[in-house]
Scaffold this active site. Structure first.
Site, PDB file in Angstrom:
ATOM      1  N   CYS A 189       2.863 -10.048  19.588  1.00 32.18           N
ATOM      2  CA  CYS A 189       1.924  -9.581  18.547  1.00 32.18           C
ATOM      3  C   CYS A 189       2.347 -10.182  17.217  1.00 32.18           C
ATOM      4  O   CYS A 189       3.454  -9.916  16.743  1.00 32.18           O
ATOM      5  CB  CYS A 189       1.909  -8.056  18.456  1.00 32.18           C
ATOM      6  SG  CYS A 189       0.976  -7.483  17.008  1.00 32.18           S
ATOM      7  N   LYS A 197      -3.141  -2.404   5.810  1.00 29.38           N
ATOM      8  CA  LYS A 197      -4.102  -3.319   5.224  1.00 29.38           C
ATOM      9  C   LYS A 197      -4.971  -3.941   6.313  1.00 29.38           C
ATOM     10  O   LYS A 197      -6.143  -4.210   6.120  1.00 29.38           O
ATOM     11  CB  LYS A 197      -3.369  -4.425   4.455  1.00 29.38           C
ATOM     12  CG  LYS A 197      -2.945  -3.991   3.073  1.00 29.38           C
ATOM     13  CD  LYS A 197      -4.081  -4.085   2.077  1.00 29.38           C
ATOM     14  CE  LYS A 197      -3.822  -3.235   0.867  1.00 29.38           C
ATOM     15  NZ  LYS A 197      -3.621  -3.926  -0.369  1.00 29.38           N
ATOM     16  N   CYS A 239       2.981  -7.510  14.449  1.00 28.29           N
ATOM     17  CA  CYS A 239       4.328  -6.914  14.515  1.00 28.29           C
ATOM     18  C   CYS A 239       5.404  -7.981  14.463  1.00 28.29           C
ATOM     19  O   CYS A 239       6.570  -7.657  14.300  1.00 28.29           O
ATOM     20  CB  CYS A 239       4.549  -6.158  15.822  1.00 28.29           C
ATOM     21  SG  CYS A 239       3.446  -4.797  16.148  1.00 28.29           S
ATOM     22  N   HIS A 278       4.131   1.415   2.298  1.00 26.32           N
ATOM     23  CA  HIS A 278       5.332   0.691   1.855  1.00 26.32           C
ATOM     24  C   HIS A 278       6.026   1.459   0.733  1.00 26.32           C
ATOM     25  O   HIS A 278       7.244   1.610   0.715  1.00 26.32           O
ATOM     26  CB  HIS A 278       4.967  -0.703   1.349  1.00 26.32           C
ATOM     27  CG  HIS A 278       4.167  -1.525   2.322  1.00 26.32           C
ATOM     28  ND1 HIS A 278       2.894  -1.955   2.056  1.00 26.32           N
ATOM     29  CD2 HIS A 278       4.464  -1.968   3.568  1.00 26.32           C
ATOM     30  CE1 HIS A 278       2.443  -2.641   3.093  1.00 26.32           C
ATOM     31  NE2 HIS A 278       3.368  -2.661   4.025  1.00 26.32           N
ATOM     32  N   LYS A 280      -2.399   4.828  11.598  1.00 22.63           N
ATOM     33  CA  LYS A 280      -1.403   4.392  10.625  1.00 22.63           C
ATOM     34  C   LYS A 280      -2.117   3.629   9.514  1.00 22.63           C
ATOM     35  O   LYS A 280      -2.890   2.719   9.780  1.00 22.63           O
ATOM     36  CB  LYS A 280      -0.394   3.476  11.311  1.00 22.63           C
ATOM     37  CG  LYS A 280       0.590   2.820  10.363  1.00 22.63           C
ATOM     38  CD  LYS A 280       1.595   1.976  11.140  1.00 22.63           C
ATOM     39  CE  LYS A 280       2.553   1.268  10.207  1.00 22.63           C
ATOM     40  NZ  LYS A 280       2.433  -0.180  10.177  1.00 22.63           N
ATOM     41  N   HIS A 285       0.854  -1.199   0.000  1.00 26.48           N
ATOM     42  CA  HIS A 285       0.000   0.000   0.000  1.00 26.48           C
ATOM     43  C   HIS A 285       0.889   1.248   0.000  1.00 26.48           C
ATOM     44  O   HIS A 285       2.121   1.143  -0.094  1.00 26.48           O
ATOM     45  CB  HIS A 285      -0.992  -0.027   1.168  1.00 26.48           C
ATOM     46  CG  HIS A 285      -0.368  -0.083   2.534  1.00 26.48           C
ATOM     47  ND1 HIS A 285       0.425   0.922   3.046  1.00 26.48           N
ATOM     48  CD2 HIS A 285      -0.408  -1.039   3.494  1.00 26.48           C
ATOM     49  CE1 HIS A 285       0.824   0.607   4.257  1.00 26.48           C
ATOM     50  NE2 HIS A 285       0.344  -0.591   4.555  1.00 26.48           N
ATOM     51  N   CYS A 293      -2.291  -4.765  21.150  1.00 25.77           N
ATOM     52  CA  CYS A 293      -1.020  -4.241  20.638  1.00 25.77           C
ATOM     53  C   CYS A 293      -1.194  -2.752  20.364  1.00 25.77           C
ATOM     54  O   CYS A 293      -2.172  -2.358  19.721  1.00 25.77           O
ATOM     55  CB  CYS A 293      -0.653  -4.962  19.345  1.00 25.77           C
ATOM     56  SG  CYS A 293       0.574  -4.058  18.379  1.00 25.77           S
ATOM     57  N   HIS A 327      -1.167  -2.419  16.319  1.00 25.98           N
ATOM     58  CA  HIS A 327      -2.235  -3.057  15.549  1.00 25.98           C
ATOM     59  C   HIS A 327      -3.613  -2.955  16.197  1.00 25.98           C
ATOM     60  O   HIS A 327      -4.612  -3.266  15.563  1.00 25.98           O
ATOM     61  CB  HIS A 327      -1.894  -4.525  15.265  1.00 25.98           C
ATOM     62  CG  HIS A 327      -0.787  -4.660  14.261  1.00 25.98           C
ATOM     63  ND1 HIS A 327       0.543  -4.650  14.612  1.00 25.98           N
ATOM     64  CD2 HIS A 327      -0.822  -4.760  12.914  1.00 25.98           C
ATOM     65  CE1 HIS A 327       1.281  -4.758  13.510  1.00 25.98           C
ATOM     66  NE2 HIS A 327       0.479  -4.820  12.474  1.00 25.98           N
TER      67      HIS A 327
HETATM   68  N1  MSP Z   1       9.155  -7.175   7.521  1.00 28.22           N
HETATM   69  C1  MSP Z   1       9.299  -6.092   8.412  1.00 28.22           C
HETATM   70  C2  MSP Z   1      10.576  -5.314   8.142  1.00 28.22           C
HETATM   71  C3  MSP Z   1      11.837  -6.101   8.209  1.00 28.22           C
HETATM   72  S1  MSP Z   1      13.232  -5.162   7.831  1.00 28.22           S
HETATM   73  C4  MSP Z   1      14.538  -6.105   8.224  1.00 28.22           C
HETATM   74  C5  MSP Z   1       8.102  -5.165   8.294  1.00 28.22           C
HETATM   75  N2  MSP Z   1       7.433  -5.225   7.136  1.00 28.22           N
HETATM   76  S2  MSP Z   1       6.128  -4.367   6.803  1.00 28.22           S
HETATM   77  O1  MSP Z   1       5.745  -4.791   5.491  1.00 28.22           O
HETATM   78  O2  MSP Z   1       5.159  -4.509   7.823  1.00 28.22           O
HETATM   79  O3  MSP Z   1       6.458  -2.863   6.810  1.00 28.22           O
HETATM   80  C6  MSP Z   1       7.688  -2.358   6.469  1.00 28.22           C
HETATM   81  C7  MSP Z   1       7.734  -0.872   6.323  1.00 28.22           C
HETATM   82  O4  MSP Z   1       6.716  -0.360   5.488  1.00 28.22           O
HETATM   83  C8  MSP Z   1       7.591  -0.003   7.549  1.00 28.22           C
HETATM   84  O5  MSP Z   1       8.643   0.001   8.423  1.00 28.22           O
HETATM   85  C9  MSP Z   1       7.536   1.339   6.850  1.00 28.22           C
HETATM   86  O6  MSP Z   1       8.794   1.672   6.374  1.00 28.22           O
HETATM   87  C10 MSP Z   1       6.584   1.021   5.734  1.00 28.22           C
HETATM   88  N3  MSP Z   1       5.213   1.322   6.139  1.00 28.22           N
HETATM   89  C11 MSP Z   1       4.186   0.442   6.316  1.00 28.22           C
HETATM   90  N4  MSP Z   1       3.063   1.150   6.638  1.00 28.22           N
HETATM   91  C12 MSP Z   1       3.350   2.460   6.678  1.00 28.22           C
HETATM   92  C13 MSP Z   1       2.609   3.631   6.813  1.00 28.22           C
HETATM   93  N5  MSP Z   1       1.319   3.636   7.042  1.00 28.22           N
HETATM   94  N6  MSP Z   1       3.276   4.800   6.673  1.00 28.22           N
HETATM   95  C14 MSP Z   1       4.613   4.865   6.341  1.00 28.22           C
HETATM   96  N7  MSP Z   1       5.332   3.798   6.214  1.00 28.22           N
HETATM   97  C15 MSP Z   1       4.774   2.570   6.491  1.00 28.22           C
HETATM   98  O7  MSP Z   1       7.842  -4.416   9.203  1.00 28.22           O
END
Ligand code: MSP
Length: 514
Positions: free
Chosen positions: A127, A299, A130, A21, A296, A18, A145, A148
């Site tokens: 969690c 999904k 997380c 990311h 935040k 989304h 959490c 979440h």
């Molecule tokens: N798999 C772990 C990261 C491991 S790194 C060794 C993880 N993955 S994740 O898919 O949940 O999210 C990764 C990253 O996506 C977050 O740390 C952030 O950089 C970005 N984001 C996810 N949702 C976000 C927002 N709503 N806003 C901004 N960035 C966000 O955590």
């Protein structure tokens, strides 16, 4: 020369990407392209995090194996999105690849052999969203959490532990000696407070499910998904397999992370590296969250917006620009269609796009499309360009202040617009005398040369648009490919030669459909 090494988090493949990311990944891409245009050797890594309970459960719910699920999501969602957004990563690591799993086992075995790991048992909250062991004190009312907002699970498992608690003093000393290791400052303060309050040893294995990398000396356990995941930054650049590459690229100059995963990167990760005697990363920069309705975006709470919904409407380059321009990097920000539309129209279409098309049209009309030589110097514009280059380079290249850097570039664009409206070339064009022609030549050369600088500066952010502008200015023929233009030279005045063929290309930012 050591490479400038930039990483994004590796994303969980439980779901499709989304905006949140894509926000971190686009920032990494812009930083990468900027440093490439500084002439540096850059290595940009992204990838996917494929082990753990979260992915296992999603695969179960969909009636496929976790590996099948991961393969599908990577092939159908993650890789295509990064291509669509013009992400210029050098590698894409998946944590289920043998190049990763084998090295992770070796790393963990080494720590075990060194006495850094012992067997114990864990009782406490976890969690799955997380993939994090929580402390009871941080849970919200009802054992939710805090991220979440869903119930945590209580674990009682035999686990292997890493002696993280012993690293507190060395970490604090490291933060002290490297004041820019954690950015922004608010993130740094939070981590320092957290470490000062005392670290617990970290459970680094799980024994109640099997979707993970087996602990080499005890096959009943799989390695905790975060230990597995963090090591991607090392395994992807040759740790334990390609020493020459590892020496060239390691350590990361910048780990970009969302603030939700800051502690993993700023506490656990450096402690793991200290335990193994490896050089530590230069910087961990925590970006804020994209929020929807005060939460935040994610999904799991159904607020995840797909980047394609926005690129279909605004185009890829405007998308890459918008979030970095609108939200100071490191702070939270909200997305709204209204704000995006307003910036698209005023900054991209009016200030920038119209300027480019007006200048090309006037060179076409008054000089048959051949760039005239200037008859006089225009220090108010050449000086402003040099200043914009210096400021943008510091902001974006050094400080990761994308919003500030873009503001410098667009202030300059507005200055060129102002220059044109003051000089009124369309009126000067009515004067056929040699003085009149000379004046007109100076004005149009100045505007075109200013746009040459802007194309170079905007290339890392909006590569397709900058390329169109570059072509329309006739720059490629004389100055070579845009991607090879150096930031330092962007502000060197007078690089576009007299006689360059200026053409009115396509409109850079078409009017939005309502
Ligand atoms: N798999 C772990 C990261 C491991 S790194 C060794 C993880 N993955 S994740 O898919 O949940 O999210 C990764 C990253 O996506 C977050 O740390 C952030 O950089 C970005 N984001 C996810 N949702 C976000 C927002 N709503 N806003 C901004 N960035 C966000 O955590």
């Amino acid at each position: 020369m050591a490479a400038y090494y930039v990483t994004t988090p590796i994303y969980y493949v439980n779901d499709a990407p989304h905006l949140g990311h894509a926000y971190t990944t686009v920032a990494g891409d812009v930083l990468t392209r900027w440093h490439r245009q500084r002439g540096e050797d850059v290595w940009f890594l992204t990838g996917t995090d494929e082990h753990g309970q979260k992915i296992m459960r999603t695969a179960d719910a969909n009636g496929v194996t976790p590996q099948e699920w991961a393969d599908k999501l990577v092939a159908e969602a993650w890789r295509p999105l990064w291509e669509h957004l013009e992400i210029a990563n050098d590698d894409f690591i998946r944590t289920t690849e043998p190049r990763h799993t084998q090295r992770v086992q070796e790393f963990v075995q080494d720590l075990y052999d060194k006495g850094e790991i012992y067997k114990g048992s864990y009782t406490g909250p976890y969690c799955v969203g997380c993939e994090e062991f929580k402390s009871p004190g941080e849970l919200l009312e009802g054992d939710l959490c805090p991220i979440h907002k869903r119930p945590v699970e209580w674990l009682e498992e035999d686990n292997y532990f890493f002696k993280l608690s012993e690293y507190g003093p060395r970490l604090l000393e490291f933060y002290e000696n490297n004041p820019t290791f954690i950015q922004p400052a608010s993130a740094r303060n939070e981590v320092v407070q957290f470490v000062k309050s005392g670290l617990q040893d970290l459970s680094i294995s799980r024994s109640s499910f099997d979707w993970g990398i087996p602990i080499p000396w005890d096959g009943k356990h799989v390695i905790y998904v975060w230990v597995d995941a963090l090591l991607n930054y090392a395994t992807a650049v040759g740790y334990g397999s390609d020493q020459e590459k590892f020496d060239r690229v390691w350590p990361a100059d910048v780990h970009l992370v969302g603030k939700d995963i800051l502690r993993f990167h700023a506490v656990i990760w450096p402690a793991m590296l200290m335990a193994q005697g490896l050089p530590l990363p230069g910087r961990v920069f925590a970006n804020g969250w994209l929020m929807v309705g005060g939460e935040k975006m994610s999904k799991s709470n159904l607020t995840g917006i797909s980047p394609r919904q926005l690129t279909e409407h605004f185009g890829v380059d405007a998308y890459r620009y918008y979030f970095l321009r609108a939200i100071p990097f490191g702070q939270d920000g909200s997305f709204s269609w209204e704000d995006f539309s307003a910036r698209y129209t005023s900054e991209l279409a009016n200030d920038f796009g119209n300027l480019a098309s007006r200048v090309a049209a006037m060179v076409g009309k008054y000089f048959d499309g051949k760039l005239p030589a200037p008859a006089a110097e225009t220090p108010e514009i050449s000086g402003a360009l040099a200043t914009a280059v210096t400021n943008a380079d510091r902001a974006i290249g050094d400080d990761l202040d994308f919003a500030g850097g873009l503001a410098h570039i667009f202030d300059f664009v507005r200055k060129v617009n102002l220059y044109l409206s003051e000089q009124e070339p369309w009126k000067v064009a009515k004067d056929d005398s040699p003085e009149g022609r000379a004046k007109l030549a100076t004005i149009l050369y100045t505007a075109a040369e200013a746009l040459r600088g802007v194309a170079v500066l905007l290339n890392p952010v909006m590569p397709a648009t900058a390329e169109k502008l570059w072509v329309s200015l006739g720059a490629e023929e004389h100055l070579g490919p845009l991607a090879e233009q150096r930031i330092a030279e962007a502000g060197t005045w007078g690089r576009l030669p007299e006689g360059a063929t200026v053409t009115k290309g396509e409109i850079l930012f078409p009017r939005l459909e309502s």
